[in-house]
Write an enzyme that holds these catalytic residues in place. Structure first.
Site, mmCIF file in Angstrom:
data_model
loop_
_atom_site.group_PDB
_atom_site.id
_atom_site.type_symbol
_atom_site.label_atom_id
_atom_site.label_comp_id
_atom_site.label_asym_id
_atom_site.label_seq_id
_atom_site.Cartn_x
_atom_site.Cartn_y
_atom_site.Cartn_z
ATOM 1 N N LYS A 1 0.757 -1.371 0.164
ATOM 2 C CA LYS A 1 -0.110 0.167 -0.084
ATOM 3 C C LYS A 1 0.891 1.285 -0.024
ATOM 4 O O LYS A 1 0.701 2.145 -0.543
ATOM 5 C CB LYS A 1 -0.999 0.024 1.222
ATOM 6 C CG LYS A 1 -1.927 1.341 1.548
ATOM 7 C CD LYS A 1 -2.579 1.690 0.157
ATOM 8 C CE LYS A 1 -3.441 2.781 0.433
ATOM 9 N NZ LYS A 1 -4.653 2.848 1.097
ATOM 10 N N LYS B 1 0.306 11.115 5.570
ATOM 11 C CA LYS B 1 0.585 10.108 6.606
ATOM 12 C C LYS B 1 1.228 8.777 5.700
ATOM 13 O O LYS B 1 2.094 8.425 6.199
ATOM 14 C CB LYS B 1 -0.627 9.642 7.137
ATOM 15 C CG LYS B 1 -0.488 8.374 8.155
ATOM 16 C CD LYS B 1 -2.037 7.932 8.538
ATOM 17 C CE LYS B 1 -3.018 7.462 7.697
ATOM 18 N NZ LYS B 1 -2.899 6.125 6.938
#
Length: 295
Positions: A172, A240
């Site tokens: 990811k 993030k």
């Protein structure tokens, strides 16, 4: 076949996942600190739970969709968390985007409590979740990943076992590097087209099928042109994820100069107060400072 699923986290992404699971005939128990988000799913047929433990106790699978490893840990192992209510052998499917190191520790802690852990972060956002076409990259034991697909097949059209615990989250991060750079590249190209007097709305069709084509080009250039900032993701979430990718790069001694620049631009936009906006709002970067503020 109807599955009993607990959903912990009913925000934009979790809410879309929950909606799709209900529409495909699954039984859903949902817990979120935001009662309004829970109510939206209850109106579609979900059952409200007073805690993560209560939701897990009613379910065979637990899906978490949360914003950080600290929140995931609290939701699973904290007071009235998933681990207090889940039956032994329950599979926890973490669809959050968190770092691989934290994921491996969470998986180990779950195993010590007789629970199974699959990290299955996603790509495609809420729109793809709602039509069952998410791309999922999974980490964990092969048998657990296969069993998790019993539920995840309802929300995903592409599901790949990437390796042991944490491998899904690593994949990811790689996905987010490509997306983050892609968003900025398409936004920059859109601004060039606008400034040069070309009809930017025609570019996605003109480039379709060529080497410059991409899902981001097709979806986002029209949104960039029209300043369509409806929320399907958040700029600060990209911060993030890019921070996570850079942390991984430091640990693996990988040079990532373009990703570092991409992260800085996203941080700048967040500092400017638009971190909660969709990625489409990266177009605001090209406005520059408001000269009125200097008067």
């Amino acid at each position: 076949m109807t599955e009993k699923v607990a959903l912990i986290g009913a925000g934009a992404m979790g809410g879309a996942i929950g909606t799709r699971l209900l529409e495909t005939g699954n039984r859903l128990a949902v817990f979120d600190l935001d009662a309004g988000k829970v109510a939206e799913l209850v109106a579609r047929g979900a059952v409200s739970a007073s805690s993560a433990a209560e939701a897990a106790a009613q379910s065979e699978y637990v899906i978490t969709s949360l914003n950080s490893p600290e929140i995931v840990r609290r939701a699973v192992f904290g007071q009235a968390g998933v681990a207090e209510g889940a039956k032994p052998g329950t599979i926890i499917i973490d669809m959050s985007s968190i770092d691989p190191v934290a994921t491996r520790q969470l998986s180990q802690d779950a195993s010590e409590k007789g629970l199974r852990w699959v990290d299955s972060p996603l790509s495609g956002g809420a729109p793809k979740a709602l039509i069952g076409e998410l791309t999922l990259m999974a980490g964990g034991e092969a048998a657990d990943v296969e069993q998790a697909h019993t539920v995840l097949r309802h929300v995903a059209s592409n599901y790949t076992h990437m390796g042991p615990s944490g491998a899904g989250q690593t994949t990811k991060l790689i996905n987010q590097v490509l997306c983050g750079l892609g968003f900025l590249a398409v936004a920059e190209a859109t601004q060039l087209a606008l400034d040069a007097g070309v009809d930017a709305a025609k570019i996605p069709q003109a480039l379709k099928g060529g080497r410059a084509d991409s899902a981001i080009l097709q979806e986002y250039m029209p949104r960039f042109v029209s300043k369509d900032y409806r929320r399907t993701g958040r700029i600060d979430n990209m911060v993030k994820d890019l921070n996570g990718a850079l942390d991984l790069a430091r640990a693996s001694h990988t040079s990532m100069p373009m990703t570092a620049l991409c992260a800085e631009i996203h941080r700048m936009l967040t500092a400017a107060g638009i971190g909660g906006e969709d990625q489409a709002a990266v177009m605001e970067y090209f406005k520059g400072p408001d000269k009125e503020q200097f008067k």
